[in-house]
Design a protein around this motif. Structure first.
Motif, PDB file in Angstrom:
ATOM      1  N   LEU A 137      32.024  24.235  44.167  1.00 31.89           N
ATOM      2  CA  LEU A 137      32.367  25.835  45.112  1.00 31.89           C
ATOM      3  C   LEU A 137      34.480  26.259  44.403  1.00 31.89           C
ATOM      4  O   LEU A 137      33.932  27.664  44.282  1.00 31.89           O
ATOM      5  CB  LEU A 137      32.094  25.528  45.983  1.00 31.89           C
ATOM      6  N   ASP A 138      34.428  26.242  44.783  1.00 30.79           N
ATOM      7  CA  ASP A 138      36.011  26.525  44.327  1.00 30.79           C
ATOM      8  C   ASP A 138      36.276  27.206  43.614  1.00 30.79           C
ATOM      9  O   ASP A 138      36.922  28.065  42.901  1.00 30.79           O
ATOM     10  CB  ASP A 138      36.790  25.355  44.969  1.00 30.79           C
ATOM     11  N   ARG A 139      36.330  26.215  42.079  1.00 29.86           N
ATOM     12  CA  ARG A 139      35.691  26.443  41.066  1.00 29.86           C
ATOM     13  C   ARG A 139      34.878  27.401  40.726  1.00 29.86           C
ATOM     14  O   ARG A 139      35.727  28.475  39.798  1.00 29.86           O
ATOM     15  CB  ARG A 139      36.046  25.817  39.932  1.00 29.86           C
ATOM     16  N   CYS A 140      34.114  27.838  40.834  1.00 27.27           N
ATOM     17  CA  CYS A 140      33.080  28.540  40.992  1.00 27.27           C
ATOM     18  C   CYS A 140      33.806  30.025  41.307  1.00 27.27           C
ATOM     19  O   CYS A 140      33.553  31.515  41.340  1.00 27.27           O
ATOM     20  CB  CYS A 140      31.863  28.473  41.225  1.00 27.27           C
ATOM     21  N   SER A 141      34.346  29.998  42.695  1.00 27.00           N
ATOM     22  CA  SER A 141      35.165  31.423  43.190  1.00 27.00           C
ATOM     23  C   SER A 141      35.864  31.845  42.052  1.00 27.00           C
ATOM     24  O   SER A 141      36.132  33.073  42.251  1.00 27.00           O
ATOM     25  CB  SER A 141      35.836  30.541  44.996  1.00 27.00           C
ATOM     26  N   GLU A 142      36.396  30.996  42.406  1.00 24.70           N
ATOM     27  CA  GLU A 142      37.763  31.075  41.030  1.00 24.70           C
ATOM     28  C   GLU A 142      37.207  32.277  39.798  1.00 24.70           C
ATOM     29  O   GLU A 142      38.319  33.306  39.104  1.00 24.70           O
ATOM     30  CB  GLU A 142      39.057  29.765  40.717  1.00 24.70           C
TER      31      GLU A 142
END
Length: 386
Positions: free
Chosen positions: A66-71
């Motif tokens: 999720l964090d990488r997708c948000s970035e």
């Protein structure tokens, strides 16, 4: 034409929600704008710049970074409630089956094959499997969302006294909950009252080991516990100790673990909660509709990493901007659209933690350089003009 990659077998009923004149759906798509996934592990997958969204046909998203997708400005969807009925039915079924010792009794009866005294031994042996009725017993429900509220309402109809604990209950869930469910504001107050305890909350760092040595110590002796939400919500070591001491009479779970197997009092099912064709259809339909609406219209519904934003189209062009939730970003966006000679017909901005999403419907001649100028705003992650 949008390209969608499917990483698992997705129900054809769901795929039918992606019209062939607008979407090309393929298992082998090399550079998709959208991904439909169920259980495939994406944690170490390198996403190409063209990927706009991932839709998970299910509730849990621990297989998606999720964090990488948000970035990278990739919107991640899930399908909350789509499998609620399937899971709730299994919980109620196990509530009854466990109380009447059906799994153990059935396994014992299978071993009577070839017994010349079958009828006699059946009558003699059944005494060891005597259970109890659930009518009149007290059920505690932790989490009153789509599944927990269904379980609570059904238990009421089966004659149980039901207490519910959910400090974050939504308005929709509250409306759907029977007025006979008694709401507890403190979990510790509810635990000593319950003959049965069932948990229905998402797995988060804050909910890990919700059922632990401390919470079990507060329970009534002989309580029966059901976990059909996530295995990590219950501390297995603490549960086994409670079973050995008699604090817990039965633990029914959909999440087998090596330490739980072959332990008296533990009933494990192999993650059957959402394993029905109806649930798979419902999840696929919701995931496909979420993906379609975002790719075509920029609307976000049931995202786990971005704010939910929906707005009817007002004509003209639609500008969709994923950006960091920082002061001054909106003024920079509107200044650029004004400088481009565009009139803002509708505008909505919402945030979710450190992420934000701004959507504008604009009229007027669109400058091809507007997207590039918006991309240059330091806090902006992705710009789409539809």
């Amino acid at each position: 034409m949008f390209t969608i990659q499917t990483l698992n077998a997705i129900s054809p009923v769901g795929l039918a929600k992606l019209p062939k004149n607008l979407f090309e759906v393929s298992v082998n798509a090399e550079d998709p704008e959208g991904i439909l996934v169920r259980s495939a592990d994406l944690l170490n997958t390198e996403f190409k710049p063209n990927l706009l969204a991932i839709a998970r046909a299910g509730a849990g998203v621990n297989n998606i970074p999720l964090d990488r997708c948000s970035e990278q400005g990739i919107v991640v969807f899930n399908t909350p409630g789509a499998n609620a009925n399937a899971v709730a039915e299994l919980v109620v079924g196990m509530l009854i089956a466990g109380s009447r010792n059906v799994p153990a009794a059935s396994a014992w009866a299978q071993d009577l094959a070839g017994d010349p005294n079958l009828k006699k031994d059946v009558e003699k042996g059944k005494k060891q499997f005597v259970g109890n009725e659930i009518s009149g017993k007290v059920l505690g429900v932790i989490g009153l969302g789509a599944i927990g509220s269904r379980v609570a309402n059904c238990a009421i109809e089966l004659g149980m006294e039901v207490y519910g604990y959910d400090p974050y209950i939504s308005i929709d869930a509250a409306w759907n909950l029977s007025s006979r469910v008694q709401h507890c504001v403190n979990l510790n107050d509810m635990l000593p009252l319950c003959d049965y305890l069932t948990i229905h909350v998402p797995y988060l760092p804050t909910t890990k080991d919700t059922i632990n040595a401390q919470t079990l110590a507060l329970c009534k002796d002989g309580v029966k516990v059901l976990n059909y939400a996530r295995g990590e919500l219950v501390n297995n070591a603490a549960m086994l100790e409670a079973l050995e001491s008699g604090k817990v009479a039965q633990y029914m779970t959909d999440f087998p673990a090596e330490e739980l197997l072959n332990n008296p009092g533990v009933i494990c099912t192999p993650h059957l909660g959402a394993s029905t064709p109806e649930a798979e259809d419902n999840c696929a339909i919701m995931a496909a509709q979420e993906l379609s609406d975002y790719l075509r219209n920029g609307n976000i519904t049931h995202s786990v990493n971005m704010p939910d934003v929906q707005q009817p189209r007002a004509g003209g062009k639609r500008v969709c901007i994923i950006h960091k939730n920082e002061p001054g970003v909106i003024s920079q966006i509107t200044a650029l659209t004004t400088a481009a000679g565009l009139n803002i017909e509708n505008m909505v901005n919402k945030s979710k933690k450190n992420m934000a999403y701004t959507m504008l419907d604009v009229t007027g001649p669109m400058d091809n350089g507007l997207k590039e100028k918006l991309d240059e705003i330091p806090a902006v992650i992705r710009v789409r003009i539809l």
